[in-house]
Design an enzyme around this catalytic site. Structure first.
Site, short mmCIF file in Angstrom:
data_model
loop_
_atom_site.label_atom_id
_atom_site.label_comp_id
_atom_site.label_asym_id
_atom_site.label_seq_id
_atom_site.Cartn_x
_atom_site.Cartn_y
_atom_site.Cartn_z
N ASN A 283 0.87 -1.18 0.00
CA ASN A 283 0.00 0.00 0.00
C ASN A 283 0.91 1.23 0.00
O ASN A 283 1.46 1.60 1.03
CB ASN A 283 -0.90 -0.04 1.25
CG ASN A 283 -1.83 1.16 1.33
OD1 ASN A 283 -1.79 2.05 0.48
ND2 ASN A 283 -2.64 1.19 2.36
N ARG B 124 -11.87 15.93 6.58
CA ARG B 124 -12.70 16.25 5.41
C ARG B 124 -14.12 16.57 5.84
O ARG B 124 -14.65 15.95 6.77
CB ARG B 124 -12.73 15.07 4.43
CG ARG B 124 -11.41 14.81 3.75
CD ARG B 124 -11.47 13.58 2.87
NE ARG B 124 -10.26 12.80 3.04
CZ ARG B 124 -10.19 11.49 2.92
NH1 ARG B 124 -11.26 10.79 2.63
NH2 ARG B 124 -9.05 10.87 3.11
N GLU C 112 -8.18 -4.96 5.33
CA GLU C 112 -8.09 -4.72 3.88
C GLU C 112 -6.95 -5.51 3.27
O GLU C 112 -7.04 -5.98 2.14
CB GLU C 112 -7.93 -3.23 3.61
CG GLU C 112 -9.20 -2.46 3.95
CD GLU C 112 -8.98 -0.97 4.14
OE1 GLU C 112 -9.21 -0.23 3.19
OE2 GLU C 112 -8.57 -0.56 5.24
N HIS D 222 -13.09 2.85 -0.10
CA HIS D 222 -13.12 1.90 1.03
C HIS D 222 -13.79 0.59 0.62
O HIS D 222 -14.25 -0.17 1.47
CB HIS D 222 -13.93 2.45 2.23
CG HIS D 222 -13.22 3.51 3.01
ND1 HIS D 222 -13.91 4.52 3.64
CD2 HIS D 222 -11.92 3.71 3.29
CE1 HIS D 222 -13.06 5.31 4.27
NE2 HIS D 222 -11.83 4.83 4.06
#
Ligand code: ADP
Length: 585
Positions: free
Chosen positions: A7, A212, A360, A151
C-alpha cells in the site's frame, strides 16, 4: 500461497506478507519518508530484504481510484498502469503514489504476477441512479463525473465477515457498513453488492471525517471562490485537510483528542462529535430506505472498532427499524485478531449491530491469490455459450393462478422451452402499471411457490414502475404489480423484477468451465454488428439445467442479436468477489 500486499502512499509504504490459506501475517511493516531521498525502488528493495525468508507468489497492490474502467482486481501490465495513471485526476494524491509503488515493485520483483486491487471496484455495480450527479449529462459523461465510492475493499471484507458471523449467505443479506477511520464512508450492501456509498467522485463526499467535510452544498465552494481569498488549491486544503473533526473542533483530527476536549466542556469539540454522529445516523436511515430494509448494521475502522461511546451515539434510538442496542455488550467489546467480530445489540434485535475489525490487506491478498489461481487454472480460453432472449413473462403460484383463472383451472401447455420441464402456456395476463398497461403477457409453467413477473427496463418505464434487478427466485421486497385475468385482477405487493442476466449450466458444463453455482462471469458477444461484453452474468448450476445464457429484449437489442446467437465466456468470479481476466482471442 504467500502474497506480498503493498500500500504505497505519498510518503509511506505499508507492506505485509500474508499466507492466504490461513490468513496469517508473516511479515509486516511501514516505511516512512518515502518519495524524497528514499525512492520507491529503495523502499521496495528494503521490503524484499525484510521478506527474504519467504517465497512471494504474487504481489497485491492497493490502488485507490480505478475510475469506471476497473471493476475488478486486475493483473497488471503496462496498459493497466497507463489506465491507473489516467484515473489520477480524480485521486491526485493517491494514484501517482500507487503507480510509483507498482513500477518499483515490478522492477524489484519481476518474476511474479502483480495484481491491482481497487478501492472503487466494489462499488462499480452501483445502480445509475445512485452514482449519477444531477448535472448536465453530457458534461458528466465527457468528464467522467459520477460517484465512484471508496473503502470498497473494507466494506466487502466486513460484509463477508458479517455473513459468516450471522451464519447466513451474503447474497441474502441487506447490510449497512460504516467504515469510520480518519477517512469515513457508509455503504449499502444488498445481497453482496454495493448499491450505494457515501463517498463520491472523490473521497470528500459523505460522512464527516478527520479532516474532510463530507457532504457540503457546492454553493459554498462558489461563494468562497467569489470572495477572492481562496484559489482552487486553497479550497482543496480547506475542505480536505482543515475540515471535519479538526475544522469544527479546532482541536484535532483525532477523535480521541476531540472526545477528551468535549468531556472537559469544549463546545466546539462537542459540536464536532454531534455532527459526526448525526451524519452517520442519517446515512443509516437513508440506506435502510434505499434497500427497503436492513438485516445488520456494521461498524468498523479505527473509530467504529474502538470507541464504544461513538458506537452508542450512532446506534441508539434505532428501535423503530428493529435495531436494539445493548449498551453493556457495546461497551464490553474488545476486538482482536482472534476475536474480530462482536455483537453490539440485544439477542432479540431483528436488525443486528455488529462491530468488525476490518482487514483490507487480507482481502487484497485473497483477491490477488484468487486471480493468480484462475490464471494458472487455464480457465481462460473463450468458450461458446448459446444465448436465448427472454421476452417479458409471468410465473405464478397456485393461489394467484386460481384467483385469476378459477378454482378448477389448470395451465394449458403451449410449447416446451429449452430448459427441461419448463413450458410456455396458452394463458396470458395483462400487466397494469400506474402509467400504462401491457396486455397478453404469457404465463410460463409449471406453477411455482412464488409469483415472479419478469420485464425489461423499457417495460418498466412504459408501465411507470421501478423494478429491481434480481436473480430469479429473489422476489422479496421487489416491486408491486397488478395482474388482470379472465376472472378479474389481483394486486401483488411484490413479484415484479427485471431479471438479472444469467447462465443455466449443468454440473458437467460447470466443471468444464471451471465454475461454480453463483459465480459471476463476463460474456463477450462478437462477430455481430455491435460487439459488447455483458458483465455481472450470474452462473446457475443445476442437474436439470441445459447450457444457455438468458438475457432480456433490451439486452439483446443493445447487442443487435437474435435468438440463436452465441457468446463466449471471458471471465470468472472468485471467492465471492470478482477478478477481471481478459481472455485472448
Ligand atoms: P485510517 O482511516 O487512517 O486507517 P483508522 O482506521 O486507524 O484510520 O482510524 C483512526 C481514527 O480512529 C482516529 O480518529 C482515532 O482517534 C480513532 N481511534 C482509534 N482508537 C480509538 C479509541 N480507542 N477510542 C476512540 N477513537 C479511536
Amino acid at each position: 500461497m504467500q502474497i506480498l500486499v503493498i500500500n504505497c502512499g505519498s510518503s509511506s509504504v505499508k507492506y505485509q506478507v500474508i499466507e492466504v490459506s490461513d490468513g496469517k501475517v508473516l511479515v509486516s511493516g511501514t516505511l516512512e519518508n518515502v518519495g524524497g531521498n528514499v525512492t520507491y525502488e529503495n523502499a521496495l528493495g528494503r521490503v524484499l530484504e525484510e521478506a527474504s525468508e519467504y517465497k512471494i507468489d504474487a504481489v497485491g497492490h492497493r490502488v485507490v481510484h480505478g475510475g469506471a474502467y476497473f471493476t475488478h482486481a486486475t493483473l497488471i501490465d503496462d496498459d493497466v498502469i497507463n489506465r491507473i495513471e489516467a484515473c489520477a485526476r480524480f485521486a491526485p494524491l493517491h494514484n501517482p503514489a500507487n503507480v510509483a509503488g507498482i513500477k518499483a515493485s515490478r522492477l524489484v520483483l519481476s518474476n511474479v504476477p502483480h495484481v491491482a486491487v481497487f478501492d472503487t471496484a466494489f462499488h462499480s455495480r452501483m445502480p445509475e441512479h445512485a452514482y449519477t450527479y444531477a448535472i448536465d449529462s453530457d458534461i458528466s459523461e465527457r468528464e467522467g463525473i459520477r460517484r465512484y465510492g471508496f473503502h470498497g475493499t473494507s466494506h466487502a471484507y466486513v460484509a463477508q465477515q458479517a455473513a459468516e458471523f450471522l451464519e447466513r449467505p451474503l447474497d441474502e443479506l441487506r447490510l449497512i457498513s460504516l467504515h469510520l477511520g480518519n477517512g469515513a464512508s457508509a455503504c449499502a450492501i444488498e445481497f453482496g453488492h454495493s448499491v450505494d456509498t457515501s463517498m463520491g467522485m472523490t473521497p470528500l463526499e459523505g460522512l464527516v471525517m478527520g479532516t474532510r467535510c463530507g457532504d457540503i452544498d457546492a454553493g459554498v465552494v462558489m461563494s468562497l471562490l467569489r470572495t477572492g481569498e481562496y484559489d482552487v488549491d486553497g479550497l482543496d486544503r480547506l475542505l480536505n485537510k482543515e475540515a471535519g473533526l479538526k475544522g469544527v473542533s479546532g482541536i484535532s483530527h483525532d477523535l480521541r483528542e476531540v472526545e477528551e476536549a468535549a468531556a472537559a466542556g469544549n463546545e466546539r469539540a462537542r459540536l464536532a462529535i454531534q455532527l459526526f454522529v448525526y451524519r452517520a445516523r442519517k446515512y443509516i436511515g437513508a440506506y435502510a430506505a434505499a434497500m427497503g430494509g436492513v438485516d445488520a448494521v456494521i461498524l468498523t475502522g479505527g473509530i467504529g472498532e474502538n470507541s464504544p461511546s461513538m458506537r452508542q451515539r450512532i446506534l441508539q434510538r434505532f428501535d423503530f427499524i428493529g435495531l436494539k442496542l445493548d449498551e453493556q455488550r457495546n461497551s464490553d467489546i474488545r476486538l482482536s485478531t482472534n476475536s474480530h467480530v462482536a455483537l453490539a445489540c440485544r439477542d432479540i434485535s431483528k436488525v443486528k449491530a455488529l462491530v468488525i475489525k476490518t482487514n483490507e490487506e487480507l482481502m487484497i491478498a485473497r483477491q490477488t491469490s484468487g486471480l493468480v489461481r484462475q490464471i494458472n487454472g487455464q480457465h481462460l480460453q473463450a468458450k461458446s455459450i448459446p444465448i436465448a432472449v427472454s421476452g417479458r413473462h409471468i410465473h405464478l403460484n397456485e393461489e394467484t393462478f386460481r384467483k385469476l383463472f378459477g378454482a378448477d383451472a389448470t395451465l394449458t401447455h403451449y410449447k416446451d422451452l429449452s430448459q427441461p420441464g419448463q413450458y410456455a402456456c396458452v394463458e396470458k395476463l395483462n400487466l397494469i402499471g400506474p402509467r400504462n398497461r401491457i396486455d397478453n403477457v404469457r404465463i410460463l409453467g409449471p406453477l411455482r411457490s412464488n409469483n415472479q413477473i419478469e420485464i425489461s427496463r423499457t417495460d418498466e418505464f412504459f408501465l411507470g414502475i421501478d423494478a429491481p434487478v434480481r436473480d430469479s427466485g429473489r422476489t422479496e421486497g421487489s416491486a408491486p404489480i397488478t395482474l388482470e385475468g379472465p376472472l378479474g385482477s389481483v394486486s401483488l405487493n411484490e413479484g415484479l423484477i427485471c431479471a438479472r442476466r444469467h447462465i443455466h449450466m449443468h454440473p458437467d458444463d460447470a466443471e468444464r468451465f471451471g465454475l461454480q453455482d453463483k459465480d459471476e462471469v463476463e460474456v463477450a458477444i462478437t462477430g455481430g454488428p455491435r460487439d459488447l461484453i455483458f458483465g455481472d452474468v450470474l452462473v446457475r448450476v443445476h442437474p436439470q439445467f441445459r447450457l444457455e445464457m438468458h438475457i432480456d429484449t433490451d439486452e439483446a437489442n443493445a447487442a443487435e442479436m437474435d435468438q440463436g446467437s452465441d457468446g463466449s465466456l471471458i471471465y470468472t468470479g472468485i471467492e465471492g468477489m470478482s477478478a477481471r481476466i481478459r481472455a485472448k482471442g
